[in-house]
Design a protein around this motif. Sequence first.
Motif, PDB file in Angstrom:
ATOM      1  N   GLU A 104       0.817  -1.218   0.000  1.00  0.00           N
ATOM      2  CA  GLU A 104       0.000   0.000   0.000  1.00  0.00           C
ATOM      3  C   GLU A 104       0.848   1.265   0.000  1.00  0.00           C
ATOM      4  O   GLU A 104       0.514   2.252  -0.676  1.00  0.00           O
ATOM      5  CB  GLU A 104      -0.958  -0.008   1.189  1.00  0.00           C
ATOM      6  CG  GLU A 104      -2.117   0.939   1.014  1.00  0.00           C
ATOM      7  CD  GLU A 104      -3.349   0.500   1.794  1.00  0.00           C
ATOM      8  OE1 GLU A 104      -4.430   1.035   1.494  1.00  0.00           O
ATOM      9  OE2 GLU A 104      -3.245  -0.368   2.677  1.00  0.00           O
ATOM     10  N   ALA A 105       1.943   1.255   0.725  1.00  0.00           N
ATOM     11  CA  ALA A 105       2.810   2.439   0.776  1.00  0.00           C
ATOM     12  C   ALA A 105       3.481   2.714  -0.568  1.00  0.00           C
ATOM     13  O   ALA A 105       3.888   3.851  -0.846  1.00  0.00           O
ATOM     14  CB  ALA A 105       3.868   2.263   1.857  1.00  0.00           C
ATOM     15  N   ALA A 106       3.593   1.696  -1.420  1.00  0.00           N
ATOM     16  CA  ALA A 106       4.250   1.860  -2.723  1.00  0.00           C
ATOM     17  C   ALA A 106       3.292   2.359  -3.805  1.00  0.00           C
ATOM     18  O   ALA A 106       3.716   2.663  -4.921  1.00  0.00           O
ATOM     19  CB  ALA A 106       4.868   0.537  -3.158  1.00  0.00           C
ATOM     20  N   ILE A 107       2.008   2.443  -3.487  1.00  0.00           N
ATOM     21  CA  ILE A 107       1.013   2.870  -4.474  1.00  0.00           C
ATOM     22  C   ILE A 107       1.067   4.382  -4.675  1.00  0.00           C
ATOM     23  O   ILE A 107       1.169   5.150  -3.722  1.00  0.00           O
ATOM     24  CB  ILE A 107      -0.394   2.441  -4.024  1.00  0.00           C
ATOM     25  CG1 ILE A 107      -0.507   0.911  -4.013  1.00  0.00           C
ATOM     26  CG2 ILE A 107      -1.476   3.035  -4.940  1.00  0.00           C
ATOM     27  CD1 ILE A 107      -1.794   0.400  -3.386  1.00  0.00           C
ATOM     28  N   THR A 108       1.012   4.786  -5.936  1.00  0.00           N
ATOM     29  CA  THR A 108       0.950   6.202  -6.314  1.00  0.00           C
ATOM     30  C   THR A 108      -0.224   6.377  -7.271  1.00  0.00           C
ATOM     31  O   THR A 108      -0.841   5.393  -7.701  1.00  0.00           O
ATOM     32  CB  THR A 108       2.243   6.660  -7.002  1.00  0.00           C
ATOM     33  OG1 THR A 108       2.279   6.133  -8.342  1.00  0.00           O
ATOM     34  CG2 THR A 108       3.490   6.200  -6.247  1.00  0.00           C
ATOM     35  N   PRO A 109      -0.531   7.611  -7.659  1.00  0.00           N
ATOM     36  CA  PRO A 109      -1.601   7.813  -8.657  1.00  0.00           C
ATOM     37  C   PRO A 109      -1.310   7.123  -9.994  1.00  0.00           C
ATOM     38  O   PRO A 109      -2.232   6.917 -10.792  1.00  0.00           O
ATOM     39  CB  PRO A 109      -1.647   9.333  -8.816  1.00  0.00           C
ATOM     40  CG  PRO A 109      -1.162   9.857  -7.492  1.00  0.00           C
ATOM     41  CD  PRO A 109      -0.089   8.895  -7.076  1.00  0.00           C
ATOM     42  N   LYS A 110      -0.066   6.741 -10.231  1.00  0.00           N
ATOM     43  CA  LYS A 110       0.290   6.098 -11.490  1.00  0.00           C
ATOM     44  C   LYS A 110       0.205   4.568 -11.428  1.00  0.00           C
ATOM     45  O   LYS A 110       0.357   3.891 -12.451  1.00  0.00           O
ATOM     46  CB  LYS A 110       1.720   6.495 -11.895  1.00  0.00           C
ATOM     47  CG  LYS A 110       1.878   7.982 -12.200  1.00  0.00           C
ATOM     48  CD  LYS A 110       3.317   8.303 -12.585  1.00  0.00           C
ATOM     49  CE  LYS A 110       3.490   9.778 -12.905  1.00  0.00           C
ATOM     50  NZ  LYS A 110       4.904  10.089 -13.280  1.00  0.00           N
ATOM     51  N   THR A 111      -0.011   4.023 -10.247  1.00  0.00           N
ATOM     52  CA  THR A 111      -0.052   2.570 -10.099  1.00  0.00           C
ATOM     53  C   THR A 111      -1.262   1.994 -10.830  1.00  0.00           C
ATOM     54  O   THR A 111      -2.382   2.472 -10.668  1.00  0.00           O
ATOM     55  CB  THR A 111      -0.110   2.170  -8.615  1.00  0.00           C
ATOM     56  OG1 THR A 111       0.993   2.771  -7.924  1.00  0.00           O
ATOM     57  CG2 THR A 111      -0.030   0.653  -8.470  1.00  0.00           C
ATOM     58  N   LYS A 112      -1.012   0.953 -11.618  1.00  0.00           N
ATOM     59  CA  LYS A 112      -2.083   0.330 -12.400  1.00  0.00           C
ATOM     60  C   LYS A 112      -2.379  -1.104 -11.941  1.00  0.00           C
ATOM     61  O   LYS A 112      -3.515  -1.561 -12.027  1.00  0.00           O
ATOM     62  CB  LYS A 112      -1.659   0.306 -13.883  1.00  0.00           C
ATOM     63  CG  LYS A 112      -2.757  -0.070 -14.873  1.00  0.00           C
ATOM     64  CD  LYS A 112      -3.717   1.061 -15.107  1.00  0.00           C
ATOM     65  CE  LYS A 112      -4.680   0.784 -16.260  1.00  0.00           C
ATOM     66  NZ  LYS A 112      -4.053   0.983 -17.587  1.00  0.00           N
ATOM     67  N   ALA A 113      -1.344  -1.803 -11.476  1.00  0.00           N
ATOM     68  CA  ALA A 113      -1.541  -3.221 -11.171  1.00  0.00           C
ATOM     69  C   ALA A 113      -0.568  -3.699 -10.103  1.00  0.00           C
ATOM     70  O   ALA A 113       0.502  -3.111  -9.896  1.00  0.00           O
ATOM     71  CB  ALA A 113      -1.375  -4.068 -12.434  1.00  0.00           C
ATOM     72  N   ILE A 114      -0.966  -4.788  -9.444  1.00  0.00           N
ATOM     73  CA  ILE A 114      -0.115  -5.514  -8.499  1.00  0.00           C
ATOM     74  C   ILE A 114       0.082  -6.916  -9.072  1.00  0.00           C
ATOM     75  O   ILE A 114      -0.879  -7.540  -9.525  1.00  0.00           O
ATOM     76  CB  ILE A 114      -0.778  -5.620  -7.114  1.00  0.00           C
ATOM     77  CG1 ILE A 114      -1.143  -4.241  -6.565  1.00  0.00           C
ATOM     78  CG2 ILE A 114       0.136  -6.359  -6.135  1.00  0.00           C
ATOM     79  CD1 ILE A 114      -2.069  -4.296  -5.353  1.00  0.00           C
ATOM     80  N   VAL A 115       1.324  -7.398  -9.059  1.00  0.00           N
ATOM     81  CA  VAL A 115       1.624  -8.725  -9.604  1.00  0.00           C
ATOM     82  C   VAL A 115       2.277  -9.578  -8.529  1.00  0.00           C
ATOM     83  O   VAL A 115       3.505  -9.604  -8.381  1.00  0.00           O
ATOM     84  CB  VAL A 115       2.539  -8.634 -10.852  1.00  0.00           C
ATOM     85  CG1 VAL A 115       2.698 -10.020 -11.486  1.00  0.00           C
ATOM     86  CG2 VAL A 115       1.973  -7.655 -11.862  1.00  0.00           C
ATOM     87  N   PRO A 116       1.468 -10.279  -7.724  1.00  0.00           N
ATOM     88  CA  PRO A 116       2.042 -11.199  -6.738  1.00  0.00           C
ATOM     89  C   PRO A 116       2.581 -12.447  -7.433  1.00  0.00           C
ATOM     90  O   PRO A 116       2.001 -12.929  -8.408  1.00  0.00           O
ATOM     91  CB  PRO A 116       0.853 -11.542  -5.836  1.00  0.00           C
ATOM     92  CG  PRO A 116      -0.351 -11.332  -6.699  1.00  0.00           C
ATOM     93  CD  PRO A 116       0.000 -10.241  -7.676  1.00  0.00           C
TER      94      PRO A 116
END
Length: 377
Positions: free
Chosen positions: A113-125
């Motif tokens: 969550e702390a790494a999310i910015t307005p530019k974040t589109k996806a998370i890849v676990p």
Amino acid sequence: MIHFNKPPRTGNEEKYVLEAMSSLKISGDGPFGKRCQKWFEERYQCPKTLLTPSCTHALEMAALLLDIKEADEVIMPSYTFVSTADAFALRGAKIVFVDVKPETMNIDERLIEAAITPKTKAIVPVHYAGVGCDMDVIMDIATRHNLFVVEDAAQGFESTYKGKPLGTIGHLGAFSFHETKNVTSGGEGGLLLINDERFSHRAEIIREKGTNRSQFFRGMVDKYSWVDIGSSYLPSELQAAYLWGELEMVDAIQTHRMSSWKAYYERLEPLAKKGLIELPYIPEGCVHNAHMFYFKVKDLDERTALLEKFKEANIGAVFHYIPLHSAPAGLKFGNFFGEDIYTTKESERLVRLPMYYGLTIEEIDAVCEILMKWSVR
């Protein structure tokens, strides 16, 4: 010589490949291809699956489906195969690496969550060694921030998280059928799992070079044409036929692999109790697939010396990934968010032992004997 890996082979692969060769349909989406896709859809209760030539191609399709573009950010662990990042970097995305949890080598969901910015589109676990990430937390984060989740389940075939098959929890998932995996489609192969039906129609188009060819063959349109971007993401019918020969025997394959995994664990547990090594940890709610057996030693120097002992004994024990954020392309296309507390340090401690369908107890004993001798050095 005890090899690190031997591609699985059950006996019917040749029969089905020859059957496919004798047919009039050896390109993609033939009878064997459709049979395999139906098998996955029914077994995993997945709305749609599409075979691909590799897991890399499945991840590339995922990036296209999510319309990943330049300046988008995609969050993932650095401890993974290059394809996890490559698929999104190809679309121009910036890769944001976060640290792993040392007990599983999976992405630390508490740092996402702390790494999310307005530019974040996806998370890849990435489900390392077929052990599920904490998908409840990851999906909650994605929902609250309106993000997509693409599961890199390259190693996760037949593994589950709280009863759900890995690859079926995120919006999209990807399996690998490379020769090192639990089942293979003739050396290479993959599968895209489409869990959000918004992507089903376009996935077929992207997979067919950007055409609506699949609709044409189903009689839904009277001709097909170029309607979107895409590429050739269909495996041949020969690959699908090979895979079908293994899917028929999947329970036998998995039973054997799990037996081998447990044999390693039981033989090496005394060393772990002495604090000489660390054995794999399986979190509550996770059922793994015995994709690999690894353990950890004290540090890089100790691992280097131990691997030399295995080499001298003609045993194929190996280490695994070099963290992507430390690689030249990783520095160019991404950055590590926060502090690298565990990723590099833990990657330097990890040793993988031979694991494949057909591995014998005698071979497992020979591998463990090297470790026993090393432990009394």
